[in-house]
Design an enzyme around this catalytic site. Structure first.
Site, short mmCIF file in Angstrom:
data_model
loop_
_atom_site.label_atom_id
_atom_site.label_comp_id
_atom_site.label_asym_id
_atom_site.label_seq_id
_atom_site.Cartn_x
_atom_site.Cartn_y
_atom_site.Cartn_z
N ARG A 173 -15.05 -5.42 -0.18
CA ARG A 173 -14.47 -4.95 1.08
C ARG A 173 -13.74 -3.61 0.84
O ARG A 173 -13.01 -3.45 -0.12
CB ARG A 173 -13.48 -6.00 1.62
N GLY B 118 -6.50 -2.66 7.94
CA GLY B 118 -7.41 -1.55 7.68
C GLY B 118 -8.59 -1.47 8.65
O GLY B 118 -8.99 -0.38 9.07
N THR C 2 0.88 -1.18 0.00
CA THR C 2 0.00 0.00 0.00
C THR C 2 0.91 1.21 0.00
O THR C 2 1.97 1.20 0.62
CB THR C 2 -0.88 0.00 1.27
N1 ASP Z 1 -4.60 -0.64 4.95
C1 ASP Z 1 -4.84 -1.35 3.72
C2 ASP Z 1 -6.24 -1.90 3.75
O1 ASP Z 1 -6.68 -2.34 4.79
C3 ASP Z 1 -3.89 -2.49 3.50
C4 ASP Z 1 -2.45 -2.20 3.76
O2 ASP Z 1 -2.06 -1.11 4.13
O3 ASP Z 1 -1.63 -3.10 3.56
O4 ASP Z 1 -6.89 -1.92 2.74
#
Ligand code: ASP
Length: 317
Positions: free
Chosen positions: A215, A241, A187
């Site tokens: 999601r 998340g 991310t």
């Molecule tokens: N925070 C992101 C999500 O939950 C995933 C991540 O940061 O790896 O979609």
């Protein structure tokens, strides 16, 4: 449902933090995702991530050096990371359990304007779509916007399979075959303070590999994964998340600054402890305060990041 926090936390959660005092009138920090143990990466792979982070940092800092805005800088950095197949954003995003790419992105500037997109499927660069939602619509968050809208706003459109790489397909097979537990890394996000004193944040992701269709994570939820407020701070988050949403992590940090008068590093430490570590959730964030002080912190074993310290570019991988 794959990728739930309790599945991903099989390691101790220790917070690591970098607190960098301002040396110029502007500042930039990027992250390339929170993740698991460092041994998972080969040295070539690590070098490739470092090169991607360095070039994205270069794109953003060049704008700030010319007196450009924090908003332009964070978008330019995130665009580069979205185009880089190594990172979990844009081309090379993590895939849903059905093998599709559903992207989330958000931008916010310190004046209070915000735009976000969830389940983005056609915009080559979801960060620019989020910016257009902020600048061209009266809304903050759009879900699954049409290809027509993306094109009408002048953005490059792509077929949904543009985002899908073989590496992500192999990763998904391993997750679905229970060979791999909720790997993340990738991310992306950026925060900046410009020489006019404004701050901005941008975040972009494919979400958690193997997530259910539909999601939506914390990235496009303003105040959870992305937030900016002039005079306070801007932040971009990565990690579990659902925990960032439940803990309203970005805004919790700013609220500590606003109402308790805590400096940024203290606010970050307390929010990570209370909203992540004590809840067995992992992740990290990059932040910049109104004076250009940069704080990078994560309680996950690793987090990819780029920032400057003593005039040197620091790359965390
Ligand atoms: N925070 C992101 C999500 O939950 C995933 C991540 O940061 O790896 O979609």
């Amino acid at each position: 449902m794959r990728g739930a926090p309790e599945e991903s936390v099989a390691f101790p959660l220790n917070t690591r933090m970098w607190d960098v005092a301002p040396t110029r009138t502007f500042a930039l920090a990027l992250h390339g995702g929170a993740g698991g143990r460092i041994e998972e990466l080969s040295s070539e792979h690590r070098q490739a991530f470092e090169a991607g982070l360095a070039s994205a940092y270069g794109a953003g800092i060049a704008i700030l050096e010319k007196g450009g805005s924090a908003l332009d800088a964070v978008c330019a950095s995130v665009e580069q990371l979205e185009n880089n197949p190594l990172f979990n954003a844009g081309h090379g995003a993590a895939l849903t359990a059905n093998g599709t790419a559903e992207l989330d992105a958000a931008v916010m500037d310190g004046s209070g304007r915000a735009g976000a997109v969830a389940v983005s499927r056609y915009a080559k660069n979801p960060v620019f779509l989020a910016r257009s939602i902020m600048e061209r619509s009266s809304h903050v968050l759009l879900v699954d916007p049409s290809e027509q809208l993306v094109a009408d706003w002048g953005h490059a459109t792509v077929a949904p399979d543009y985002f899908i790489t073989e590496a992500r397909q192999r990763q998904l097979e391993r997750i679905l075959g229970n060979e791999l537990t909720a790997p993340r890394h990738g991310t992306v996000g950026a925060v900046a303070r410009d020489s006019q004193g404004h701050v901005a944040a941008a975040t972009s992701t494919g979400g958690m590999a193997g997530q259910d269709i539909g999601r939506v994570g914390d990235t496009p939820v303003i105040g959870a994964g992305t937030y900016a407020r002039d005079g306070m701070a801007a932040m971009s988050c990565t990690g579990d998340g659902e925990s960032f949403i439940r803990g309203v992590v970005s805004y919790d940090i700013v609220a500590r600054m606003r109402y308790l008068g805590q400096p940024l590093p203290e606010a970050v430490t307390e929010t990570i402890r209370a909203e992540l570590t004590e809840k067995n959730a992992s992740g990290g964030l990059v932040c910049v305060d109104g004076d250009g002080r940069v704080v990078i912190a994560h309680n996950s074993p690793t987090m990819f990041a780029a920032f400057e310290q003593d005039g040197q570019l620091v790359l965390l991988t």
